[in-house]
Design an enzyme around this catalytic site. Structure first.
Site, PDB file in Angstrom:
ATOM      1  N   ASP A 196      -5.601  -0.091  -2.035  1.00 46.52           N
ATOM      2  CA  ASP A 196      -6.283  -1.119  -3.018  1.00 46.52           C
ATOM      3  C   ASP A 196      -7.892  -2.064  -1.954  1.00 46.52           C
ATOM      4  O   ASP A 196      -7.521  -1.777  -1.137  1.00 46.52           O
ATOM      5  CB  ASP A 196      -5.788  -2.215  -2.343  1.00 46.52           C
ATOM      6  CG  ASP A 196      -5.205  -3.834  -1.567  1.00 46.52           C
ATOM      7  OD1 ASP A 196      -4.764  -3.716  -0.603  1.00 46.52           O
ATOM      8  OD2 ASP A 196      -5.407  -5.168  -2.004  1.00 46.52           O
TER       9      ASP A 196
ATOM     10  N   ARG B 132      -5.077   0.247  -6.840  1.00 46.96           N
ATOM     11  CA  ARG B 132      -4.041   1.151  -6.683  1.00 46.96           C
ATOM     12  C   ARG B 132      -3.479   1.979  -7.059  1.00 46.96           C
ATOM     13  O   ARG B 132      -2.556   2.780  -7.204  1.00 46.96           O
ATOM     14  CB  ARG B 132      -2.519  -0.429  -5.873  1.00 46.96           C
ATOM     15  CG  ARG B 132      -2.721  -1.933  -5.223  1.00 46.96           C
ATOM     16  CD  ARG B 132      -2.184  -1.586  -5.007  1.00 46.96           C
ATOM     17  NE  ARG B 132      -2.449  -2.996  -4.265  1.00 46.96           N
ATOM     18  CZ  ARG B 132      -1.483  -3.227  -2.600  1.00 46.96           C
ATOM     19  NH1 ARG B 132      -2.039  -1.982  -2.441  1.00 46.96           N
ATOM     20  NH2 ARG B 132      -2.035  -4.661  -2.562  1.00 46.96           N
TER      21      ARG B 132
ATOM     22  N   PHE C  32     -14.033   3.337   3.039  1.00 46.89           N
ATOM     23  CA  PHE C  32     -12.513   2.775   2.644  1.00 46.89           C
ATOM     24  C   PHE C  32     -12.313   3.233   1.598  1.00 46.89           C
ATOM     25  O   PHE C  32     -13.560   3.386   0.559  1.00 46.89           O
ATOM     26  CB  PHE C  32     -13.559   1.787   1.968  1.00 46.89           C
ATOM     27  CG  PHE C  32     -12.451   0.509   2.116  1.00 46.89           C
ATOM     28  CD1 PHE C  32     -11.768  -0.552   3.450  1.00 46.89           C
ATOM     29  CD2 PHE C  32     -12.447  -0.487   0.834  1.00 46.89           C
ATOM     30  CE1 PHE C  32     -10.631  -1.699   2.533  1.00 46.89           C
ATOM     31  CE2 PHE C  32     -10.921  -0.885   0.787  1.00 46.89           C
ATOM     32  CZ  PHE C  32     -10.080  -1.267   1.774  1.00 46.89           C
ATOM     33  N   VAL C  33     -11.683   3.584   1.638  1.00 41.17           N
ATOM     34  CA  VAL C  33     -10.700   4.162  -0.114  1.00 41.17           C
ATOM     35  C   VAL C  33      -9.743   3.512  -0.487  1.00 41.17           C
ATOM     36  O   VAL C  33      -9.595   2.469   0.150  1.00 41.17           O
ATOM     37  CB  VAL C  33     -10.175   5.950   0.834  1.00 41.17           C
ATOM     38  CG1 VAL C  33     -10.914   6.241   1.817  1.00 41.17           C
ATOM     39  CG2 VAL C  33      -9.354   5.271   1.795  1.00 41.17           C
TER      40      VAL C  33
ATOM     41  N   ASP D  64      -6.377   2.284  10.544  1.00 38.43           N
ATOM     42  CA  ASP D  64      -7.953   2.431  10.324  1.00 38.43           C
ATOM     43  C   ASP D  64      -7.435   1.497  12.042  1.00 38.43           C
ATOM     44  O   ASP D  64      -8.006   2.794  13.282  1.00 38.43           O
ATOM     45  CB  ASP D  64      -7.843   1.369   9.136  1.00 38.43           C
ATOM     46  CG  ASP D  64      -9.539   0.686   9.889  1.00 38.43           C
ATOM     47  OD1 ASP D  64     -10.330   1.438   9.690  1.00 38.43           O
ATOM     48  OD2 ASP D  64      -9.655  -0.326   9.510  1.00 38.43           O
TER      49      ASP D  64
ATOM     50  N   GLY E 115       0.759  -1.066   0.027  1.00 41.30           N
ATOM     51  CA  GLY E 115      -0.231   0.044   0.345  1.00 41.30           C
ATOM     52  C   GLY E 115       0.631   1.176  -0.327  1.00 41.30           C
ATOM     53  O   GLY E 115       0.638   2.402  -0.366  1.00 41.30           O
TER      54      GLY E 115
ATOM     55  N   GLU F 114       3.685   3.714   5.887  1.00 41.50           N
ATOM     56  CA  GLU F 114       2.527   3.075   6.249  1.00 41.50           C
ATOM     57  C   GLU F 114       1.423   4.096   4.992  1.00 41.50           C
ATOM     58  O   GLU F 114       1.288   5.217   5.386  1.00 41.50           O
ATOM     59  CB  GLU F 114       2.193   2.516   7.341  1.00 41.50           C
ATOM     60  CG  GLU F 114       0.679   1.990   7.255  1.00 41.50           C
ATOM     61  CD  GLU F 114       0.248   0.580   6.449  1.00 41.50           C
ATOM     62  OE1 GLU F 114       1.350   0.617   5.727  1.00 41.50           O
ATOM     63  OE2 GLU F 114       0.246   0.021   7.162  1.00 41.50           O
ATOM     64  N   ASP F 115       0.201   3.928   4.651  1.00 45.00           N
ATOM     65  CA  ASP F 115      -0.576   4.072   3.662  1.00 45.00           C
ATOM     66  C   ASP F 115      -1.632   4.379   4.549  1.00 45.00           C
ATOM     67  O   ASP F 115      -2.314   5.493   4.158  1.00 45.00           O
ATOM     68  CB  ASP F 115      -0.721   3.088   2.785  1.00 45.00           C
ATOM     69  CG  ASP F 115      -1.749   1.529   2.971  1.00 45.00           C
ATOM     70  OD1 ASP F 115      -1.322   1.085   4.103  1.00 45.00           O
ATOM     71  OD2 ASP F 115      -2.163   0.602   2.710  1.00 45.00           O
TER      72      ASP F 115
HETATM   73  P1  IMP Z   1      -5.251  -1.645  10.799  1.00 46.66           P
HETATM   74  O1  IMP Z   1      -4.340  -2.422  11.045  1.00 46.66           O
HETATM   75  O2  IMP Z   1      -6.735  -2.007  10.954  1.00 46.66           O
HETATM   76  O3  IMP Z   1      -4.913  -0.225  10.958  1.00 46.66           O
HETATM   77  O4  IMP Z   1      -5.096  -1.168   8.834  1.00 46.66           O
HETATM   78  C1  IMP Z   1      -3.644  -1.910   8.314  1.00 46.66           C
HETATM   79  C2  IMP Z   1      -4.332  -1.618   6.886  1.00 46.66           C
HETATM   80  O5  IMP Z   1      -5.814  -2.180   6.062  1.00 46.66           O
HETATM   81  C3  IMP Z   1      -3.622  -1.157   6.665  1.00 46.66           C
HETATM   82  O6  IMP Z   1      -1.993  -0.849   6.043  1.00 46.66           O
HETATM   83  C4  IMP Z   1      -3.878  -1.427   5.006  1.00 46.66           C
HETATM   84  O7  IMP Z   1      -3.584  -1.389   4.217  1.00 46.66           O
HETATM   85  C5  IMP Z   1      -5.697  -1.540   4.899  1.00 46.66           C
HETATM   86  N1  IMP Z   1      -6.855  -0.793   4.758  1.00 46.66           N
HETATM   87  C6  IMP Z   1      -6.870  -0.300   6.339  1.00 46.66           C
HETATM   88  N2  IMP Z   1      -8.367   0.694   6.078  1.00 46.66           N
HETATM   89  C7  IMP Z   1      -8.498   0.158   4.134  1.00 46.66           C
HETATM   90  C8  IMP Z   1      -8.575   1.592   3.760  1.00 46.66           C
HETATM   91  O8  IMP Z   1      -9.977   2.339   3.785  1.00 46.66           O
HETATM   92  N3  IMP Z   1      -8.438   1.451   2.144  1.00 46.66           N
HETATM   93  C9  IMP Z   1      -7.568   0.059   1.535  1.00 46.66           C
HETATM   94  N4  IMP Z   1      -7.286  -0.704   3.090  1.00 46.66           N
HETATM   95  C10 IMP Z   1      -7.427  -0.032   3.522  1.00 46.66           C
HETATM   96 MG    MG Z   2      -4.312  -3.874   1.630  1.00 44.22          MG
END
Ligand code: IMP
Ligand code: MG
Length: 180
Positions: free
Chosen positions: A159, A165, A152-153, A103, A44, A99-100
């Site tokens: 992706d 992407r 969700f983006v 969440d 990402g 990081e992208d």
């Molecule tokens: P976390 O562990 O819930 O913080 O998730 C982080 C990972 O979830 C990111 O590195 C993304 O790969 C994916 N992710 C979370 N939200 C989104 C979104 O809105 N779009 C795409 N990928 C997401």
């Molecule tokens: Mg992802």
């Protein structure tokens, strides 16, 4: 063609560029006299890290990790699997994880602890996007590009099921595209 699945452009190319330039300049200021290792989280963060480093005026080095947390779902499982580890040692190095999006925060809190175990001099986190409403795990984030609402983006590296992407902007994916 991909645009038909996007309901709204949340952050366009121009705003991305301006903000990433500011982040690059902030990192340049904060790391004067240092040689930070930027650790990009695949896949990402690819576009973000490649644009970000253009605005960092320091002798940085790059490394990458690949981890999986989501699979083809839109919610984090909390289970983090290392698919590709770092190529080089980070012992006594100043590390910046790039990081992208954050969440739940589960992925990054795991990754930060995991890399702390390798005795770096410091670790900071730089994320392009943050969804603060969704945070489940307390993780400190030093550099944030944009706070975004709980939608969700996709695009600019992010992706859904490995697609979208290549969109040059951050867009909201139409909910009918994913059946959760
Ligand atoms: P976390 O562990 O819930 O913080 O998730 C982080 C990972 O979830 C990111 O590195 C993304 O790969 C994916 N992710 C979370 N939200 C989104 C979104 O809105 N779009 C795409 N990928 C997401
Ligand atoms: Mg992802």
């Amino acid at each position: 063609m991909l645009e038909k699945d996007i309901s709204e452009i949340l952050i366009d190319e121009q705003r991305l560029k301006e903000r990433i330039k500011e982040l690059g300049h902030a990192i340049t200021r904060d790391y004067q006299g240092k040689e930070p290792v930027l650790v990009g989280v695949l896949k990402g963060a690819i576009m973000f890290i490649s644009d970000l480093i253009r605005y960092i005026d320091l002798p940085v080095t790059l490394d990458f990790m690949a981890i999986s947390s989501y699979g083809a779902s839109t919610h984090s499982s909390g289970v983090v699997k290392i698919i590709k580890d770092l190529d080089s040692s980070i012992q006594d190095k100043d590390v910046i994880i790039v990081e992208d999006i954050i969440d739940s925060g589960l992925t990054l809190s795991y990754l930060r602890k995991y890399l702390m175990g390798r005795s770096p001099k410091s670790i900071r986190i730089c994320t392009l996007l943050d969804k603060p409403e969704r945070r489940k795990s307390d993780v400190e984030v030093e550099y944030v590009g944009f706070n975004i609402p709980d939608k969700f983006v996709v695009g600019y590296g992010l992706d859904y099921a490995e697609k979208y992407r290549n969109l040059p902007y951050i867009g909201v994916l139409k909910p009918e595209v994913y059946n959760d």
